[in-house]
Every structure is written in structure tokens, then in C-alpha cells.
Design a protein around this motif. Sequence first.
Motif, mmCIF file in Angstrom:
data_model
loop_
_atom_site.group_PDB
_atom_site.id
_atom_site.type_symbol
_atom_site.label_atom_id
_atom_site.label_comp_id
_atom_site.label_asym_id
_atom_site.label_seq_id
_atom_site.Cartn_x
_atom_site.Cartn_y
_atom_site.Cartn_z
ATOM 1 N N ASP A 1 0.866 -1.177 0.000
ATOM 2 C CA ASP A 1 0.000 0.000 0.000
ATOM 3 C C ASP A 1 0.906 1.231 0.000
ATOM 4 O OD1 ASP A 1 -1.955 1.907 0.207
ATOM 5 O OD2 ASP A 1 -2.471 1.463 2.300
ATOM 6 N N GLY A 2 1.242 1.704 -1.196
ATOM 7 C CA GLY A 2 2.156 2.838 -1.295
ATOM 8 C C GLY A 2 3.533 2.475 -0.793
ATOM 9 N N ASP A 3 3.942 3.140 0.278
ATOM 10 C CA ASP A 3 5.278 2.880 0.831
ATOM 11 C C ASP A 3 5.239 1.910 2.012
ATOM 12 O OD1 ASP A 3 4.112 4.529 2.737
ATOM 13 O OD2 ASP A 3 5.245 6.298 2.120
ATOM 14 N N GLN A 4 4.120 1.202 2.176
ATOM 15 C CA GLN A 4 3.999 0.211 3.248
ATOM 16 C C GLN A 4 3.848 -1.190 2.650
ATOM 17 O OE1 GLN A 4 0.927 1.297 6.109
ATOM 18 N NE2 GLN A 4 1.187 3.453 5.592
ATOM 19 N N VAL A 5 4.558 -2.148 3.217
ATOM 20 C CA VAL A 5 4.492 -3.528 2.731
ATOM 21 C C VAL A 5 4.259 -4.456 3.917
ATOM 22 C CG1 VAL A 5 5.743 -5.407 1.593
ATOM 23 C CG2 VAL A 5 6.010 -3.054 0.781
ATOM 24 N N VAL A 6 3.365 -5.421 3.742
ATOM 25 C CA VAL A 6 3.092 -6.431 4.764
ATOM 26 C C VAL A 6 3.296 -7.801 4.134
ATOM 27 C CG1 VAL A 6 1.382 -7.420 6.327
ATOM 28 C CG2 VAL A 6 1.434 -4.941 5.949
ATOM 29 N N VAL A 7 4.216 -8.576 4.704
ATOM 30 C CA VAL A 7 4.495 -9.926 4.213
ATOM 31 C C VAL A 7 4.086 -10.918 5.299
ATOM 32 C CG1 VAL A 7 6.212 -11.492 3.241
ATOM 33 C CG2 VAL A 7 6.478 -9.014 2.938
ATOM 34 N N SER A 8 3.153 -11.802 4.974
ATOM 35 C CA SER A 8 2.665 -12.798 5.938
ATOM 36 C C SER A 8 3.225 -14.174 5.588
ATOM 37 C CB SER A 8 1.130 -12.845 5.929
ATOM 38 O OG SER A 8 0.589 -11.580 6.236
ATOM 39 N N TYR A 9 3.607 -14.919 6.617
ATOM 40 C CA TYR A 9 4.234 -16.223 6.421
ATOM 41 C C TYR A 9 3.342 -17.345 6.957
ATOM 42 C CZ TYR A 9 8.326 -13.315 5.588
ATOM 43 O OH TYR A 9 9.188 -12.368 5.100
ATOM 44 N N GLU A 10 3.598 -18.549 6.481
ATOM 45 C CA GLU A 10 2.766 -19.695 6.856
ATOM 46 C C GLU A 10 2.848 -20.031 8.339
ATOM 47 O OE1 GLU A 10 3.757 -22.974 4.316
ATOM 48 O OE2 GLU A 10 2.430 -22.273 2.699
ATOM 49 N N ASN A 11 3.947 -19.668 8.999
ATOM 50 C CA ASN A 11 4.096 -19.998 10.415
ATOM 51 C C ASN A 11 3.489 -18.941 11.335
ATOM 52 O OD1 ASN A 11 5.915 -17.902 10.157
ATOM 53 N ND2 ASN A 11 7.688 -19.024 10.922
ATOM 54 N N GLY A 12 2.785 -17.958 10.773
ATOM 55 C CA GLY A 12 2.122 -16.941 11.584
ATOM 56 C C GLY A 12 2.918 -15.669 11.791
ATOM 57 N N LYS A 13 4.148 -15.627 11.352
ATOM 58 C CA LYS A 13 4.941 -14.409 11.455
ATOM 59 C C LYS A 13 4.501 -13.410 10.385
ATOM 60 C CE LYS A 13 7.714 -15.788 14.766
ATOM 61 N NZ LYS A 13 7.811 -15.110 16.075
ATOM 62 N N VAL A 14 4.626 -12.119 10.720
ATOM 63 C CA VAL A 14 4.265 -11.054 9.791
ATOM 64 C C VAL A 14 5.403 -10.028 9.782
ATOM 65 C CG1 VAL A 14 2.615 -9.248 9.198
ATOM 66 C CG2 VAL A 14 1.810 -11.382 10.237
ATOM 67 N N LEU A 15 5.834 -9.665 8.586
ATOM 68 C CA LEU A 15 6.895 -8.677 8.418
ATOM 69 C C LEU A 15 6.281 -7.366 7.943
ATOM 70 C CD1 LEU A 15 9.936 -7.900 8.202
ATOM 71 C CD2 LEU A 15 9.882 -8.844 5.869
ATOM 72 N N LEU A 16 6.489 -6.303 8.712
ATOM 73 C CA LEU A 16 5.959 -4.979 8.389
ATOM 74 C C LEU A 16 7.120 -4.091 7.949
ATOM 75 C CD1 LEU A 16 3.805 -4.574 11.637
ATOM 76 C CD2 LEU A 16 3.095 -5.635 9.470
ATOM 77 N N LEU A 17 6.993 -3.471 6.786
ATOM 78 C CA LEU A 17 8.068 -2.623 6.269
ATOM 79 C C LEU A 17 7.547 -1.240 5.921
ATOM 80 C CD1 LEU A 17 8.471 -5.664 4.494
ATOM 81 C CD2 LEU A 17 10.744 -4.682 4.726
ATOM 82 N N ASN A 18 8.353 -0.224 6.262
ATOM 83 C CA ASN A 18 8.005 1.162 6.004
ATOM 84 C C ASN A 18 9.092 1.780 5.117
ATOM 85 O OD1 ASN A 18 7.290 3.855 6.020
ATOM 86 N ND2 ASN A 18 7.679 4.165 8.199
ATOM 87 N N TYR A 19 8.731 2.100 3.873
ATOM 88 C CA TYR A 19 9.693 2.662 2.925
ATOM 89 C C TYR A 19 9.666 4.189 2.884
ATOM 90 C CZ TYR A 19 10.870 -1.868 0.865
ATOM 91 O OH TYR A 19 11.339 -3.158 0.659
#
Length: 220
Positions: A180-198
Motif C-alpha cells: 500500500d504505497g510505501d507500506q508492505v506487509v508480508v505474511s508467512y505460513e508460520n504466523g509471522k508477519v513482516l511490516l516494512l516502512n519505505y
Amino acid sequence: KSQSLTDYEGIAIDGISNHLFSYSVKGKEYGRDQTLESYQQMIQKAGESKQVLLQNPIQPYWQYANGLTEVPVYSSNYVFQDQSVPFFAIALKGLIPRYGPYTNFIANQQEYKLKLIEQGVSPSYLLTSENPSELNNTNSSGIYSSQFKNYEKDIVDLYNELEEVNESIGQTLIKDYEVDGDQVVVSYENGKVLLLNYSEESKNIQGQTVEGYSYKVVSQ
């Protein structure tokens, strides 16, 4: 002391890894399918006794590779697009080691580090013992910043940071990717979530405060 191929544990192959050509010999035409078959046999044979790294290879060669180099982490910008989605990285995350373009030739180091983290790609460096000015007026004159002593600390710091991120996420596959614009959310099968702010300013992403040009690993 001269060395032969048998002295090395692995080899890196480029040039033929992502190009297929048709050709003719003594008036006989050979198509790309025949070139592909020949290259596959050669790469497969090399992998029987060596670790094989392939430079940004086409899909038929992936099965023979122990790792992929020069993996693109940015869009080619050859077409108009709304958002760039790293499908290549998403599809291969957790399946095969991937290494990005040489880190020491990247202008925006902050953004590039986030790209590596976002896509699960490892960094690579082109390094020399001596100052690359020694390469002036040679075929390698394009190497302008490579002396190891200038990068040793950066390499260690980046390795330690990426290792910590990888341990936080664990060995798992990507199940969802949102941008979403400069924000990225990556979700993984083990329940972890990576939040990135560009962006340069801190943002609230899924209820979490993420500082500018930073990231956070959370659990669902």
C-alpha cells in the motif's frame, strides 16, 4: 600456483543462464529448444560434482542450482505499472538460496536493505584486496568501489542484522503479500508477519508503529 576446476567446491555460471540463442552450423539450423537441452545437460553435469550458482537463470535450470545470483529485487521499469510485486522472490522464498545484485554498487543502501529483508534475498559483494583504481584501463575498469577493508564492517553488520531477522521469521514460506504505497506487509505460513516502512516518517501498520525506513517482525 595454478588451479584446476577440481580444486574448487563450486562454480558460478552466467551468460548462458538467462540467454538462449538459435544458430546454424554448416547450413544446419539449431533452434532454441536444442540450445536449452544442451545447456541443461551441461549444468546438470556440473552439479553432479560441484555446488552450482546460476546468475538470474531461466526456470528450467532452477532444479540444478544450489543458489541463484543477481536475483532482481527491483522492477525493470520497462512497463507502466501501479505497484511492483516481487513474484519471483515470493515464489522461491524458503526453497532455494537467492543472492541480490552486488550491494557495494547500490546507491540507496537503506532502501536496498529493506528490499533484501522483504524478499528474503541474501546480499552479495564484489570485492578486491587492492584499490580498484588499479583496474583503470582494463576490461574491469567499471569496478569503482570494491576494496575489502572499506566494506568489512558493513558486511559484518548487515550479515548479523539479516541473520537476526531470518531467525525471527524462521524457515517458512510466504502465504500473503500486501503493498500500500510505501507500506508492505508480508505474511508467512508460520504466523509471522513482516511490516516494512519505505517512507522517511514513522507509520502505523496493522496497529504497530514502524519507524521510517525500518521494519518490524510480529506474530499474528
